[in-house]
Design an enzyme around this catalytic site. Structure first.
Site, mmCIF file in Angstrom:
data_model
loop_
_atom_site.group_PDB
_atom_site.id
_atom_site.type_symbol
_atom_site.label_atom_id
_atom_site.label_comp_id
_atom_site.label_asym_id
_atom_site.label_seq_id
_atom_site.Cartn_x
_atom_site.Cartn_y
_atom_site.Cartn_z
ATOM 1 N N HIS A 152 0.774 -1.310 -0.082
ATOM 2 C CA HIS A 152 -0.049 0.035 0.071
ATOM 3 C C HIS A 152 0.832 1.347 0.116
ATOM 4 O O HIS A 152 1.989 1.102 0.296
ATOM 5 C CB HIS A 152 -1.102 0.009 1.240
ATOM 6 C CG HIS A 152 -1.974 -0.775 1.211
ATOM 7 N ND1 HIS A 152 -2.036 -2.265 1.632
ATOM 8 C CD2 HIS A 152 -3.497 -0.693 0.824
ATOM 9 C CE1 HIS A 152 -3.304 -2.733 1.369
ATOM 10 N NE2 HIS A 152 -4.038 -1.760 0.736
ATOM 11 N N LYS A 204 -0.836 4.798 4.839
ATOM 12 C CA LYS A 204 -1.710 3.760 5.470
ATOM 13 C C LYS A 204 -1.229 3.676 6.790
ATOM 14 O O LYS A 204 0.037 3.105 7.157
ATOM 15 C CB LYS A 204 -1.764 2.422 4.548
ATOM 16 C CG LYS A 204 -2.710 1.336 5.156
ATOM 17 C CD LYS A 204 -2.870 0.309 4.025
ATOM 18 C CE LYS A 204 -3.936 -0.555 4.809
ATOM 19 N NZ LYS A 204 -5.268 -0.143 4.887
#
Lengths: 250, 250, 250, 250
Positions: free
Chosen positions: C135, C139
């Protein structure tokens, strides 16, 4: 052109027997000796060996190299266990035989070596860097030595370029999710039946990623590097540590 | 340290407006002018611009650069359409302003440029090499210019290293299965909705493969390269063609 | 064929505004209402809405759904925060309106849902299984909820098939290298600038590996699933939880 | 529980000798016969064989299966060359021995079979689909049979779901760049030294892609499927064509 006269010492081992086949298959080389446990090193001089590929064991490598260097036989060495002290002894033999060359390489896979070289070159240009290595389920250490070394090289290149140490954005999560921390570079180790040895170096910055992946699918992957080493060591007197020194990346 | 005084010419375009944001966000730069269609170039001198980022159109780039170079303003140029004749004119302006530098780059993505550099470096060490590029479904040409260029660089590096042209082992098959032939390097083009611009360079030899993959996920991927260009062009008089010349790969 | 009359509730949010565009672009749908904060739900009945796409906030979703279900308007719901108690209340409204359907989905990405379904199906056939999720650097949690859920589904499928819990072969290593342990399935989380949301599920057994990879490159990836949900919910009375129930995998 | 009594016919071949080792290593099986060229089939009955794994040649497979089926021995068959006529003869023997089962599979790799199954399931949910297969440089046909079959299954699933045939967006390009056209699904074939057999199925739609990748790293990859076939065929009278019929994908 006359062929390079090559010997394999440790010819009955798994890598050694691959090396025997690889030398036999090379157009520019002749396999003139294949020594196993108990065979006499005198064979090397009797056969006029130019390069000896040494793939034995830390217990025997020093004796084998002393014989080779003393007799002006170049060495390509895959055996591990090198310490400062051992390197110093090897260098003293080489000092006394100034035309002889020895290449020691922790990894003879050209793909693995290029992966490390490219990772170092790219590291300074990307905000983020992580390493994922994937191996068979028989591997007892995690992460692999190659992955740890790659992460260290990336960290050093980042520091040299003035990049900050990576901060982990994670504020809550499960232990281990973000991998092992090697000098600020996360390293993740996957273990799957069916794999051999694989490594992915991932870089990311605004809008893009760069991935360098090396897959070893068979242990014969060391052969091109061993042959390259044999071809180059004859023109490279003294000690060379690391196959990357024999790669032309100009 | 005083900040670099940067202007963006073509500030209302898709890439230009990204560049405006990127310069504003850079700690070591100050955006002192953002010119759109019809704005006067005089603003550049009035504002004391050091580097102009030129992201307009082949119709206007020559006039813009003539003004910049004549006034000692360095240029970072993403506009395309360069011909021998145009480059000669630009060089004549630079000859008359010997402290001024201009960087023209066909591709400002550092990841794309590194992929090409690494592909060239690796090419001589592997028996096989192929290129797979993957783009969105709006792309009208196949293969991409970047993939074609990469394949040409690989073919040239192979030839220089004495490697033979790759022979296709296929004896029966469907037309097109083995891709486009670019100087003996197969190039395959995938078109999928959801993708932007991606490229994979694959190398193989005994027992191993090496893959270099570049993913552009957003057109902001050109910004780090534009900022790098602006930082370096002020110390690089004359014309530099290609961002790779500003990358330290030592 | 008459077009499906669709409303979007939460039309000004990031996903909501994508949904407005997606419904407008769909040949078989008509966008008849786009409600933002403060707009009256009465519009839904006045405009004859058949399906409402609910993309608001846990604070407002219950009121919105009560209105819809009571008035026989089907719902496609992306808002989160569902508890046993909330589901019970929703079910009581549906009991009183037996022809009305509501789809709640934690993930409207068809690719993400298929990845989980396929991972479950494959899990019983491979000795080894691990999950790598990748990601963007914004995040805060690691591993992602989707990766954790995928690992749990794999672990459950393994147990059902009588496979043993995976033993980690590592005997010495760095903490974290082998990822987070989710019911015996290692999960690794990579965080790179330039990425959005990506997941790789890796299976291995004798001589082979199977990899299922999902890449979200833009948050518009939820739109095909939302449209599919709207088309199917009109024929599916009652509560459906999870988009996978609307996929034909026969 | 008593062990399954298994024989391998064709035990000296490359796959056959792997099968011998795999049966010997399986906890729930006993290898009671390993027949090579010239060995008598009577051994199968003398040893009380329950399942015969048939890995010989189209010239001998019919005689071997006639003996097995007639004597109530179940068969797991990897030999190729099946025609309508041959299948009809096999079915007539099975009709006369109604408790006996025979599994014929063109591919015993569970990963390859799952890739095809998942590709078929996913095909209806994505606007775009392409196949990339990658093999060693000794492969004479391109694309591979598995890739062609996968593309046909995808095309059929798309048609069944009412999706249009994919249009190629390319308006100018090099011949072959967009791969071979298999029922509207582009198939690309890569040939690299170092690879064995690999396949990637790529799907794309708004904002996301789904990739299913199968890697065969060693020809032992057929063993788990052969063992699974042996376990299941004893409870599955009649002819089963394709390992996918023995996979539980509920």
């Amino acid at each position: 052109m006359s062929k390079l006269r090559v010997a394999v010492i440790g010819a009955q081992g798994r890598i050694g027997s691959e090396a025997v086949r690889a030398v036999e298959a090379a157009d520019d080389m002749e396999l003139v000796a294949a020594l196993g446990r108990g065979d006499s090193l005198e064979t090397l001089t009797e056969k006029g060996v130019q390069v000896a590929v040494e793939l034995t064991h830390p217990d025997s490598v020093m004796e084998n190299l002393q014989f080779c260097v003393t007799h002006g036989i170049h060495g390509v060495v895959g055996t591990t266990g090198w310490t400062e002290d051992r390197l110093a002894r090897l260098n003293s033999w080489l000092d006394a035989s100034p035309r002889t060359g020895v290449l020691i390489a922790p990894n003879f896979s050209i793909g693995a070596v290029l992966t490390m070289v490219f990772a170092q070159q790219a590291a300074r240009y990307f905000e983020s860097a992580e390493v994922v290595e994937l191996h068979h389920r028989g591997k007892a250490d995690a992460p692999s030595g190659t992955a740890t070394r790659t992460a260290q090289l990336i960290a050093a290149a980042r520091e040299e370029a003035g990049l900050p140490r990576q901060e982990d954005p994670t504020t809550h999560g499960l232990a281990g999710a973000r991998g092992a921390d090697v000098d600020g570079v996360p390293v993740h180790a996957v273990r799957l039946r069916g794999l051999l040895a694989h490594q992915e170096v991932l870089f990311g910055d605004t809008g893009e990623t760069l991935t360098i992946r090396h897959d070893s699918l068979h242990h014969s992957c060391f052969m091109p590097g061993i042959l390259l080493g044999a071809r180059r060591v004859v023109d490279t007197p003294g000690l060379t540590f690391g196959l990357e020194n024999f790669l032309d990346l100009g």
